[in-house]
Design an enzyme around this catalytic site. Sequence first.
Site, PDB file in Angstrom:
ATOM      1  N   ILE A  43       0.875  -1.179   0.000  1.00 23.69           N
ATOM      2  CA  ILE A  43       0.000   0.000   0.000  1.00 23.69           C
ATOM      3  C   ILE A  43       0.910   1.226   0.000  1.00 23.69           C
ATOM      4  O   ILE A  43       1.621   1.471   0.980  1.00 23.69           O
ATOM      5  CB  ILE A  43      -0.900   0.011   1.261  1.00 23.69           C
ATOM      6  CG1 ILE A  43      -1.713  -1.290   1.348  1.00 23.69           C
ATOM      7  CG2 ILE A  43      -1.817   1.231   1.245  1.00 23.69           C
ATOM      8  CD1 ILE A  43      -2.344  -1.535   2.711  1.00 23.69           C
ATOM      9  N   TYR A  48       5.438   8.775  -0.051  1.00 22.52           N
ATOM     10  CA  TYR A  48       6.394   7.669  -0.216  1.00 22.52           C
ATOM     11  C   TYR A  48       6.723   6.920   1.082  1.00 22.52           C
ATOM     12  O   TYR A  48       6.544   5.726   1.170  1.00 22.52           O
ATOM     13  CB  TYR A  48       7.697   8.128  -0.871  1.00 22.52           C
ATOM     14  CG  TYR A  48       7.578   8.465  -2.340  1.00 22.52           C
ATOM     15  CD1 TYR A  48       6.351   8.729  -2.938  1.00 22.52           C
ATOM     16  CD2 TYR A  48       8.713   8.518  -3.146  1.00 22.52           C
ATOM     17  CE1 TYR A  48       6.243   9.028  -4.277  1.00 22.52           C
ATOM     18  CE2 TYR A  48       8.620   8.826  -4.511  1.00 22.52           C
ATOM     19  CZ  TYR A  48       7.376   9.081  -5.067  1.00 22.52           C
ATOM     20  OH  TYR A  48       7.275   9.378  -6.392  1.00 22.52           O
ATOM     21  N   CYS A  53       4.830  -2.628   2.926  1.00 21.95           N
ATOM     22  CA  CYS A  53       5.010  -3.834   2.109  1.00 21.95           C
ATOM     23  C   CYS A  53       3.905  -4.846   2.387  1.00 21.95           C
ATOM     24  O   CYS A  53       3.280  -4.845   3.462  1.00 21.95           O
ATOM     25  CB  CYS A  53       6.350  -4.483   2.426  1.00 21.95           C
ATOM     26  SG  CYS A  53       7.790  -3.533   1.935  1.00 21.95           S
ATOM     27  N   GLU A  55       4.234  -7.976   3.085  1.00 19.18           N
ATOM     28  CA  GLU A  55       4.581  -8.843   4.214  1.00 19.18           C
ATOM     29  C   GLU A  55       4.193  -8.201   5.540  1.00 19.18           C
ATOM     30  O   GLU A  55       3.616  -8.842   6.419  1.00 19.18           O
ATOM     31  CB  GLU A  55       6.091  -9.132   4.221  1.00 19.18           C
ATOM     32  CG  GLU A  55       6.585  -9.855   2.989  1.00 19.18           C
ATOM     33  CD  GLU A  55       7.058  -8.907   1.893  1.00 19.18           C
ATOM     34  OE1 GLU A  55       6.405  -7.854   1.681  1.00 19.18           O
ATOM     35  OE2 GLU A  55       8.069  -9.221   1.244  1.00 19.18           O
ATOM     36  N   CYS A  90      12.072  -7.212   1.866  1.00 19.06           N
ATOM     37  CA  CYS A  90      13.029  -6.151   2.198  1.00 19.06           C
ATOM     38  C   CYS A  90      13.560  -6.354   3.613  1.00 19.06           C
ATOM     39  O   CYS A  90      13.025  -7.148   4.400  1.00 19.06           O
ATOM     40  CB  CYS A  90      12.377  -4.782   2.035  1.00 19.06           C
ATOM     41  SG  CYS A  90      11.309  -4.312   3.413  1.00 19.06           S
TER      42      CYS A  90
HETATM   43  N1  THU Z   1       7.619  -4.333  -1.660  1.00 22.12           N
HETATM   44  C1  THU Z   1       6.899  -5.266  -0.939  1.00 22.12           C
HETATM   45  O1  THU Z   1       5.698  -5.088  -0.695  1.00 22.12           O
HETATM   46  N2  THU Z   1       7.538  -6.372  -0.525  1.00 22.12           N
HETATM   47  C2  THU Z   1       8.829  -6.696  -0.842  1.00 22.12           C
HETATM   48  O2  THU Z   1       9.291  -7.760  -0.465  1.00 22.12           O
HETATM   49  C3  THU Z   1       9.648  -5.769  -1.620  1.00 22.12           C
HETATM   50  C4  THU Z   1       9.017  -4.463  -1.969  1.00 22.12           C
HETATM   51  C5  THU Z   1       6.902  -3.148  -2.158  1.00 22.12           C
HETATM   52  C6  THU Z   1       7.259  -1.844  -1.549  1.00 22.12           C
HETATM   53  C7  THU Z   1       6.846  -0.879  -2.643  1.00 22.12           C
HETATM   54  O3  THU Z   1       5.446  -0.616  -2.549  1.00 22.12           O
HETATM   55  C8  THU Z   1       7.103  -1.663  -3.922  1.00 22.12           C
HETATM   56  O4  THU Z   1       7.143  -3.024  -3.539  1.00 22.12           O
HETATM   57  C9  THU Z   1       8.389  -1.284  -4.644  1.00 22.12           C
HETATM   58  O5  THU Z   1       9.464  -1.307  -3.782  1.00 22.12           O
END
Ligand code: THU
Length: 136
Positions: A43, A48, A53, A55, A90
């Site tokens: 979301i 920014y 994420c 997860e 991440c």
């Molecule tokens: N993102 C995730 O939701 N999980 C991950 O494991 C890596 C990155 C998201 C964060 C952001 O909304 C987009 O992916 C690009 O980085």
Amino acid sequence: MENKELIHMAYEAQKKAYTPYSHFQTGAALLCRDGRVFTGCNIENAAYTPSNCAERTAFFKAVSEGARDFDRIAIVGNYEGKPGDYCAPCGVCRQVMREFCEPECFEIILARSEDDYQVYRLEELLPVSFGPANLA
Ligand code: THU
């Protein structure tokens, strides 16, 4: 529950991703030891930094509903319109997992499809980590 079914649930969650800035959609499905599954998507936010994420969305939904015992998580992610590659969590999400999961037991499934996936233990993705016991 089969990994395939958990991955399917991650793909369903990914459809709800809100990603007007990165256009990279992610989904996660977190399996509890009692069989419950909590899903999440990423979301994003115009500012920014407040973006979340998939997860962490899944973990925070679970913990806020009283779940604390986790078995594994399936993660999917890809840039819109492109075939998916393995999407590794991440560093911030790895640390959130570390708060609630045993590093040597908790499994992280990175899926490119329901039948093509890699399985890691948390200790492999976050070695030499800092956790709750360090503050005891
Ligand atoms: N993102 C995730 O939701 N999980 C991950 O494991 C890596 C990155 C998201 C964060 C952001 O909304 C987009 O992916 C690009 O980085």
